[in-house]
Structures are given as C-alpha cells and as structure tokens.
Design a protein around this motif. Sequence first.
Motif, PDB file in Angstrom:
ATOM      1  N   ALA A  70       0.860  -1.118   0.044  1.00 33.76           N
ATOM      2  CA  ALA A  70      -0.222  -0.162  -0.110  1.00 33.76           C
ATOM      3  C   ALA A  70       1.008   1.183   0.043  1.00 33.76           C
ATOM      4  O   ALA A  70       0.567   2.195  -0.809  1.00 33.76           O
ATOM      5  N   ILE A  71       2.101   1.256   0.779  1.00 35.93           N
ATOM      6  CA  ILE A  71       2.665   2.584   0.886  1.00 35.93           C
ATOM      7  C   ILE A  71       3.404   2.667  -0.399  1.00 35.93           C
ATOM      8  O   ILE A  71       3.469   3.990  -0.660  1.00 35.93           O
ATOM      9  N   PHE A  72       4.059   1.574  -1.200  1.00 38.74           N
ATOM     10  CA  PHE A  72       4.600   1.750  -2.310  1.00 38.74           C
ATOM     11  C   PHE A  72       3.822   1.669  -3.550  1.00 38.74           C
ATOM     12  O   PHE A  72       4.379   1.367  -4.525  1.00 38.74           O
ATOM     13  N   ASN A  73       2.608   1.919  -3.477  1.00 37.88           N
ATOM     14  CA  ASN A  73       1.670   1.778  -4.577  1.00 37.88           C
ATOM     15  C   ASN A  73       1.917   3.099  -5.348  1.00 37.88           C
ATOM     16  O   ASN A  73       1.725   4.347  -4.913  1.00 37.88           O
ATOM     17  N   PRO A  74       2.459   3.071  -6.805  1.00 38.24           N
ATOM     18  CA  PRO A  74       2.952   4.096  -7.687  1.00 38.24           C
ATOM     19  C   PRO A  74       1.775   5.181  -7.517  1.00 38.24           C
ATOM     20  O   PRO A  74       2.109   6.671  -7.635  1.00 38.24           O
TER      21      PRO A  74
ATOM     22  N   LEU B 211      13.907   1.904   3.520  1.00 35.73           N
ATOM     23  CA  LEU B 211      13.593   0.452   3.101  1.00 35.73           C
ATOM     24  C   LEU B 211      14.736  -0.450   2.616  1.00 35.73           C
ATOM     25  O   LEU B 211      14.482  -1.866   3.207  1.00 35.73           O
ATOM     26  N   PHE B 212      15.916   0.094   2.165  1.00 38.22           N
ATOM     27  CA  PHE B 212      16.723  -0.751   1.751  1.00 38.22           C
ATOM     28  C   PHE B 212      18.255  -0.634   2.180  1.00 38.22           C
ATOM     29  O   PHE B 212      19.107  -1.203   2.019  1.00 38.22           O
TER      30      PHE B 212
ATOM     31  N   PHE C 268       8.523  -2.306  -8.113  1.00 36.71           N
ATOM     32  CA  PHE C 268       9.193  -1.184  -8.105  1.00 36.71           C
ATOM     33  C   PHE C 268       9.486  -0.266  -9.399  1.00 36.71           C
ATOM     34  O   PHE C 268       9.871   0.508  -9.620  1.00 36.71           O
ATOM     35  N   ASN C 269       8.925  -1.101 -10.435  1.00 34.92           N
ATOM     36  CA  ASN C 269       9.571  -0.672 -11.921  1.00 34.92           C
ATOM     37  C   ASN C 269       8.771   0.719 -12.137  1.00 34.92           C
ATOM     38  O   ASN C 269       9.207   1.344 -12.790  1.00 34.92           O
ATOM     39  N   GLN C 270       7.587   1.161 -11.349  1.00 36.21           N
ATOM     40  CA  GLN C 270       6.954   2.296 -11.728  1.00 36.21           C
ATOM     41  C   GLN C 270       7.289   3.330 -10.620  1.00 36.21           C
ATOM     42  O   GLN C 270       6.623   4.549 -10.684  1.00 36.21           O
TER      43      GLN C 270
END
Length: 475
Positions: free
Chosen positions: A256-260, A280-281, A441-443
């Motif tokens: 949900a957080i990293f929904n583009p 995150l990384f 993560f592509n978008q």
Amino acid sequence: MIKVPRLKLNRFGVFCLRVIYKDEHGNRKETLQSLGTKEPEIARVLALQFNLSHELQRVTAMPPTKPTLGQFAHLLEPEAKLQKYRIDIKNGIYEATDEADHLRMVQALGVIHRTPAPAPAQTTAPAIPPIQKSKKISEVIALYSEEKAKDNNKETIKDKKRTYQSLLDLFGDIEINLFTKQELVSWKSTQLKQDIKATTINSKIGELNGLFEYALNNGFYTMEKNPCEGLKIGKASKLKATYESYEPFNNDELKAIFNPLTYSKRLKKPDHYLLPLMALFTGARREELASLKAKNIKIIDDVWSIEIEEGKNENARRIVPIHSKLIELGLLEYAQSIQDKQYPYLFPHLIDGANGRGKNAGRQFSTYLREDLKIENDRKVFHSFRHTVITRLHTINSNKAHVIQLVGHEDDSVHFGTYTHDVGLKALQDTINRLEYDIDFNQLKAPLKEFERFINSWKKQEDRKLKRLINKSIK
C-alpha cells in the motif's frame, strides 16, 4: 486581585517573586524566583508568606539587617500549595488534611520553633545557614555541553539542550544550588501533564541527572545529593512492556505504501520521495539519511556506498553498501546531479532545525499513512522501516555481525565500531542485496526532472532572499 508586594507574572504565565537582596559583597541584586503556579490565589498566599517571613527575619536580627535570598529557599519551592493545616500551640491542636499537608505542617512548626521570641537587645537571634552562592544554571549547562560535545553527537546534544531549556522555562535562570528535589519533582509533573511517555520522561531525567552529576563532581553544585536521584518512573522492564517498540510493516502495508498511484501523488519532493525508499533498503534512521552530504554517496572498495558520518550514537557511524534496487530507482543519478551543482547536502533544501533535517519528511510520511492509507496503528511510523529491515535480515538468517554493522546497532557479544576494511564491503553488499520485497518497483523510478525543477525553484527563492537581505543591510 489584591496587589501583593514582590508578586509578578512572567512571560509564561507563571507567578514569580521579584526579590531584591544583597550578595556577599554587599552589592544590590535583583532576581525573579518562580512560585511554580499559575493560580492567583495560591501565588498570593505564597507571596504573603514570603513577605511575612522576610520582614520577621529582618526585624528580629540583631542588629536589624536585610536577610539574604538563601535564607528563604524553603519558601520558594514551586510545589508549595495553599496552607490547609491547622496549628494551635496553646490548645495543643495539630491537624492536617493529607500526607503532603502534614509535611507542610511539620515544616511550618520548624519555622515557628526557629523564630526567636522578643529578647533583650544584647542577645542575637540564631542565624539560618544561607545556601552557598553558585553559578547560574545556564552557565553550568554551557560548560557541560562543551565537555559532552567531545563524546556526544550533535543530535544527542540537541536533545539534552531541549531538556535543559524546559527546566529554564519553568524556573528561570536561577543559581544551580537553588534546585532541590522539589524543583525537579515539579518539572517532572509538568512533563506528565503533557502526556509524554514515561520512557521519554525517564530519558530526560537521565539527561538532567548527567548535568547535576557533572555539577556535583566539578564543585558547581554544592548540595549533598544529586536532586535527580530516584525520580525515574517505574522499572525499565515494566516500562518496556507498557511502551512497546515501533512495529515493522507487514507485506500488505508495504504494498500500500509503495503503490505508485498514491506514493508519487503525496510524496513529491526529493526527500519525501527518496527517504522512505532509502530507509526500506538500508535500515538507516530518518535523520541519518536526511543529514547525508552529497559527498557521502560514493564508491568505496569498488562498491557504491552510503557513508553515514554521524547519528544517534557512536555505533551509528558506518558505511552501508547501496542496494541494487536503489541504484535501479535512480539514487545515484540524483546524487550525481546534486554533486554537479556543488550543493553540500544530498537534500539541500532541508533546514537543520531543532528536530533535525528530516522532520518535515517524517510528518509528510505520517500524513500519508494516516490520511491516505488509513494505517492508524501509532506504532507504524517512518522508523518502522528500520524494524522492517532488521526483522527481514534476521528472518533470512543473515550473518549477525553483518546486520549489526549495516544498521549501526551495539551488541555486547560482537564489537564492531566504525567500519574497517577487514570486514569487507563486498560481504556486506551481498547481505544487503538479499533484502527482497513482494513489490513491483518498476513504476517508482525517481522522477529526476521533477526533482531538478524543484531544486532550481528552491535555489531561485534562496537567491532572492539573499538579495533582499543584502539590499536591506546596505540601506
């Protein structure tokens, strides 16, 4: 309200006594002493009590003289309250409403017994030992902060100064010897009324304890004991159970957080966009990332790395290899653009305020969680990224020593301080690259052109501000 001599109201709405006295050299001095109350009725009674005691002391001394401020320290305690006890010595009546009132009654009896009856002129009233003159609390804070700057990082020093300022705001810049247990208890009460967590208050008490311990050891505080002793709330083990740590994000929350569609709509500024991805990384703290200089993104031992030069503690200083996903998302390209323009910080538009450079990014992220995503668990915050990384690394059975060094933790069983070449960045790179998330993560590739427009616009605004200041100074 009936006017009472010496009674004043300070800028915080707290009643104070304006006291004029003479120091040991006979010089006239003036000071404001906090009564620790905003209630007019209580302040009036305390001021009247002080004025009565002051005049009694002055006229009963042989020869009559103006008493020193130290002789009335017991009447300047901020926790003093309206007198409810009843004393009738003639009929043997001693009544109090509660334990605290009983204590005040006992203190009052002590004052009564110490006050001399009228006596022939040749006799001398017994003197009340004055409190030894000492440095102002602000002077001791300055000296202590200068010394602690040798082994504390900037963030720790800032935290301590905020705590010390809360003490100054409540009592004013008085001599350090005028601080007793009662003053510190009063300060703690104001913290409790602000609904601050017990663990946070205990941390602040620890900071004050360090200040008074320093003052004791260096002869600035000449009372018998550190007034902070025994002030902490509960036992550490019980508090830990009451106030749990921040929780890691679960898979659904991360998706949900990293929904583009929502991420790029809410988090548009370079720091708002990149900091959550970097956390995150890397597992790094928000302030560690927000305070990075542009030069901290570089190649070390053939590995693209983030050099964290300062942080929460000594172990925070470390080198973290950059995850391959961050490289794909455009972190290196962004860093290069900032370096090309010779900005000192990776996020040059951020301001180094009292709460750090990443304060606004943290607030924006919290708004994103609560309002947009409806993630309302108050243990899910920006810092949850750090817990997420640590949990994931342990789940995939990563080398414990690598995890400790990557996230900057202290561990009694493994002593890793600042990075040394013996550990091997290649090994750390392999460990960090094992972090994987079930997210597309592509978008989410960084919108570098939008970032560039934002930075250019910010720079023009800063140039205009500078020009106005220069023109104003010339005029």
